[in-house]
Design a protein around this motif. Structure first.
Motif, PDB file in Angstrom:
ATOM      1  N   LEU A 140      27.630 -10.224 -46.674  1.00 46.49           N
ATOM      2  CA  LEU A 140      27.786 -11.497 -45.959  1.00 46.49           C
ATOM      3  C   LEU A 140      26.446 -12.196 -45.773  1.00 46.49           C
ATOM      4  N   ARG A 141      25.397 -11.434 -45.570  1.00 45.61           N
ATOM      5  CA  ARG A 141      24.047 -12.008 -45.471  1.00 45.61           C
ATOM      6  C   ARG A 141      23.679 -12.702 -46.789  1.00 45.61           C
ATOM      7  N   THR A 142      23.992 -12.068 -47.906  1.00 48.61           N
ATOM      8  CA  THR A 142      23.718 -12.659 -49.214  1.00 48.61           C
ATOM      9  C   THR A 142      24.517 -13.946 -49.401  1.00 48.61           C
ATOM     10  N   ALA A 143      25.794 -13.920 -49.003  1.00 49.38           N
ATOM     11  CA  ALA A 143      26.625 -15.120 -49.098  1.00 49.38           C
ATOM     12  C   ALA A 143      26.042 -16.254 -48.267  1.00 49.38           C
ATOM     13  N   ARG A 144      25.553 -15.926 -47.096  1.00 47.24           N
ATOM     14  CA  ARG A 144      24.941 -16.946 -46.231  1.00 47.24           C
ATOM     15  C   ARG A 144      23.710 -17.548 -46.893  1.00 47.24           C
ATOM     16  N   HIS A 145      22.868 -16.706 -47.474  1.00 50.23           N
ATOM     17  CA  HIS A 145      21.673 -17.216 -48.149  1.00 50.23           C
ATOM     18  C   HIS A 145      22.065 -18.144 -49.298  1.00 50.23           C
ATOM     19  N   ILE A 183      34.847 -17.290 -29.683  1.00 51.01           N
ATOM     20  CA  ILE A 183      33.647 -16.526 -29.326  1.00 51.01           C
ATOM     21  C   ILE A 183      32.449 -17.463 -29.325  1.00 51.01           C
ATOM     22  N   ALA A 184      31.723 -17.481 -28.218  1.00 50.73           N
ATOM     23  CA  ALA A 184      30.554 -18.368 -28.094  1.00 50.73           C
ATOM     24  C   ALA A 184      29.294 -17.730 -28.654  1.00 50.73           C
ATOM     25  N   ASP A 185      29.163 -16.420 -28.488  1.00 49.43           N
ATOM     26  CA  ASP A 185      27.963 -15.724 -28.963  1.00 49.43           C
ATOM     27  C   ASP A 185      28.343 -14.295 -29.322  1.00 49.43           C
ATOM     28  N   GLY A 186      28.519 -14.035 -30.611  1.00 51.19           N
ATOM     29  CA  GLY A 186      28.939 -12.718 -31.063  1.00 51.19           C
ATOM     30  C   GLY A 186      27.860 -12.002 -31.837  1.00 51.19           C
ATOM     31  N   VAL A 187      28.009 -10.684 -31.933  1.00 49.79           N
ATOM     32  CA  VAL A 187      27.099  -9.852 -32.721  1.00 49.79           C
ATOM     33  C   VAL A 187      27.924  -8.904 -33.573  1.00 49.79           C
ATOM     34  N   PHE A 235      34.203 -18.532 -38.429  1.00 49.84           N
ATOM     35  CA  PHE A 235      32.981 -18.176 -37.695  1.00 49.84           C
ATOM     36  C   PHE A 235      31.766 -18.829 -38.347  1.00 49.84           C
ATOM     37  N   VAL A 236      30.861 -19.316 -37.532  1.00 53.36           N
ATOM     38  CA  VAL A 236      29.534 -19.708 -38.010  1.00 53.36           C
ATOM     39  C   VAL A 236      28.706 -18.430 -38.144  1.00 53.36           C
ATOM     40  N   LEU A 237      28.155 -18.199 -39.327  1.00 52.39           N
ATOM     41  CA  LEU A 237      27.325 -17.015 -39.551  1.00 52.39           C
ATOM     42  C   LEU A 237      25.895 -17.303 -39.116  1.00 52.39           C
ATOM     43  N   GLY A 238      25.404 -16.520 -38.154  1.00 54.48           N
ATOM     44  CA  GLY A 238      24.057 -16.706 -37.649  1.00 54.48           C
ATOM     45  C   GLY A 238      23.040 -15.860 -38.397  1.00 54.48           C
ATOM     46  N   ALA A 239      21.846 -15.801 -37.839  1.00 54.22           N
ATOM     47  CA  ALA A 239      20.738 -15.117 -38.490  1.00 54.22           C
ATOM     48  C   ALA A 239      20.991 -13.614 -38.572  1.00 54.22           C
ATOM     49  N   PRO A 240      20.654 -13.003 -39.703  1.00 52.43           N
ATOM     50  CA  PRO A 240      20.795 -11.548 -39.847  1.00 52.43           C
ATOM     51  C   PRO A 240      19.630 -10.814 -39.214  1.00 52.43           C
ATOM     52  N   VAL A 288      21.767 -26.006 -43.422  1.00 53.34           N
ATOM     53  CA  VAL A 288      23.195 -26.245 -43.364  1.00 53.34           C
ATOM     54  C   VAL A 288      23.887 -25.083 -42.656  1.00 53.34           C
ATOM     55  N   PRO A 289      24.819 -25.346 -41.730  1.00 55.48           N
ATOM     56  CA  PRO A 289      25.593 -24.240 -41.141  1.00 55.48           C
ATOM     57  C   PRO A 289      26.461 -23.570 -42.202  1.00 55.48           C
ATOM     58  N   VAL A 290      26.615 -22.262 -42.062  1.00 61.10           N
ATOM     59  CA  VAL A 290      27.413 -21.487 -43.013  1.00 61.10           C
ATOM     60  C   VAL A 290      28.578 -20.853 -42.267  1.00 61.10           C
ATOM     61  N   TYR A 291      29.764 -20.913 -42.855  1.00 57.99           N
ATOM     62  CA  TYR A 291      30.976 -20.467 -42.178  1.00 57.99           C
ATOM     63  C   TYR A 291      31.654 -19.334 -42.943  1.00 57.99           C
ATOM     64  N   LEU A 292      32.044 -18.324 -42.188  1.00 56.00           N
ATOM     65  CA  LEU A 292      32.957 -17.310 -42.694  1.00 56.00           C
ATOM     66  C   LEU A 292      34.347 -17.861 -42.406  1.00 56.00           C
ATOM     67  N   ASN A 293      34.967 -18.461 -43.420  1.00 56.73           N
ATOM     68  CA  ASN A 293      36.197 -19.215 -43.205  1.00 56.73           C
ATOM     69  C   ASN A 293      37.421 -18.347 -42.978  1.00 56.73           C
ATOM     70  N   ALA A 294      37.521 -17.241 -43.722  1.00 53.73           N
ATOM     71  CA  ALA A 294      38.732 -16.420 -43.652  1.00 53.73           C
ATOM     72  C   ALA A 294      38.429 -15.016 -44.153  1.00 53.73           C
TER      73      ALA A 294
END
Length: 356
Positions: free
Chosen positions: A157-162, A333-337, A215-220, A5-11
């Motif tokens: 944020l990594r923990t929240a994504r998991h 942003i299309a591809d952020g780090v 933002f969609v949270l990508g892989a850590p 499932v995609p994970v979002y940092l909403n605000a």
């Protein structure tokens, strides 16, 4: 097999105290440098710091002075002990954290609460204190991440994504709150004074869910520079937490990022030329310069990080969230780090992109 499932940092909501102590600290620190050569170097480095403001939860004195002035928290010849500093942390950290959470607006039914902080200890923890004061259900699952330093926002944020990937119905509240100005040290050496010159107080809160938006949270990703464990550290003393931030850090980061293997690990395997959004922890001007130079980034790449540094200084774990907040309110942003450095010397981060 279903896709994750995609994970979002909403605000993101942010908060700083109302007492600007930056210039008062500069005057206090300069008085401790008896050697004229060191004093001139300190003046030069302070002017080049690119920091305009740093905020403290320590209140002004009755006459409007700073914590180092007469009647201030640090006025006595012997500075307050760790117990006195932790007593203030226990009161002020929840208050500042709640201000950041309130800036998020409606939270919905929070299921998990992840808190990161390295500038104080109290039990029950600030996770319990804040959860109770804002009315979270006693059934909310809590996690307190302590003493990881500047990259703790990544861990949170990594923990929240998991959590959301394992339970798409989860609504995770993330909070980073740091009170660095509680740890002034009475030293006369230029390196620790320059380290203290960077730090201020701040809090940032985020909402992480499976609901599209933000933002969609990508892989850590994470890596560590070899033989660098002594470059950044906190030492717990009888007079607060003593920050050690070696002057070698920017050069070691630059050298590490010049190594293609380390650079790949520190950017999640991305080509820096293809990244259109950089959330780099604003640990100091020289660190941002090192990242920019080593990765050959355009001057505008780190505008958000430099803006946070100018307005707030380094707020340890909260800083990266302040940078992400600026980017979240900007262009897609299309591809952020997101990238942060901290004790170890470790580099941790994750990829992200705009949801729309």
């Amino acid at each position: 097999m279903s896709l994750p499932v995609p994970v979002y940092l909403n605000a993101i909501g942010t908060a700083v105290p109302g007492h600007d102590i930056h210039h008062a600290f500069i005057a206090w620190a300069r008085e401790r440098l008896i050697d004229s050569r060191s004093a001139k170097l300190f003046d030069r480095m302070a002017a080049r710091s690119a920091i305009g403001h740093r905020w403290s939860i320590l209140p002004p004195t009755g006459s409007g002075g700073s914590p180092v002035d007469p009647q201030g928290f640090y006025a006595d010849a012997i500075l307050p002990g760790t117990a006195a500093r932790m007593a203030i942390y226990a009161e002020a950290a929840p208050m500042l954290g709640i201000a950041a959470i309130e800036a998020l607006g409606d939270l919905g039914d929070i299921t998990h609460f992840v808190v990161a902080s390295c500038t104080g200890f109290v039990a029950p923890g600030i996770d319990q204190i804040v959860a109770r004061r804002i009315g979270l259900s006693p059934s909310v699952e809590r996690l307190l991440i302590g003493f990881m330093g500047c990259y703790a926002a990544v861990a949170a944020l990594r923990t929240a994504r998991h959590i959301v990937r394992s339970d798409p119905a989860a609504r995770v509240l993330v909070l980073c709150v740091e009170l660095s100005t509680l740890h002034l040290q009475d030293v006369a050496e230029i390196e620790p004074l320059l380290a203290m010159l960077q730090f201020g107080d701040g809090a940032a809160a985020a909402l992480v869910t499976a609901e599209p938006g933000g933002f969609v949270l990508g892989a850590p990703f994470a890596t560590t520079l070899p033989e660098s464990e002594g470059l950044i550290r906190w030492d717990i003393t009888d007079r607060g937490f003593a920050m050690h931030l070696s002057g070698e850090v920017p050069a070691r980061i630059a050298a590490g990022l010049a190594d293609p293997v380390f650079a790949q690990a520190a950017t999640g395997g991305r080509d820096p030329a293809e990244i259109d959004g950089w959330a780099v922890h604003a640990g100091g001007r020289s660190i941002l310069d090192a990242v920019e130079g080593a990765l050959h980034l355009p001057a505008e790449a780190l505008v958000a990080s430099r803006g946070v540094l100018a307005d707030n200084g380094n707020m340890s774990s909260a800083t990266l969230m302040f940078v992400l907040a600026r980017l979240l309110s900007g262009s897609p942003i299309a591809d952020g780090v997101a990238l942060a450095f901290g004790p170890g010397l470790a580099a941790e981060g994750f990829g992200f992109r705009s949801a729309v």
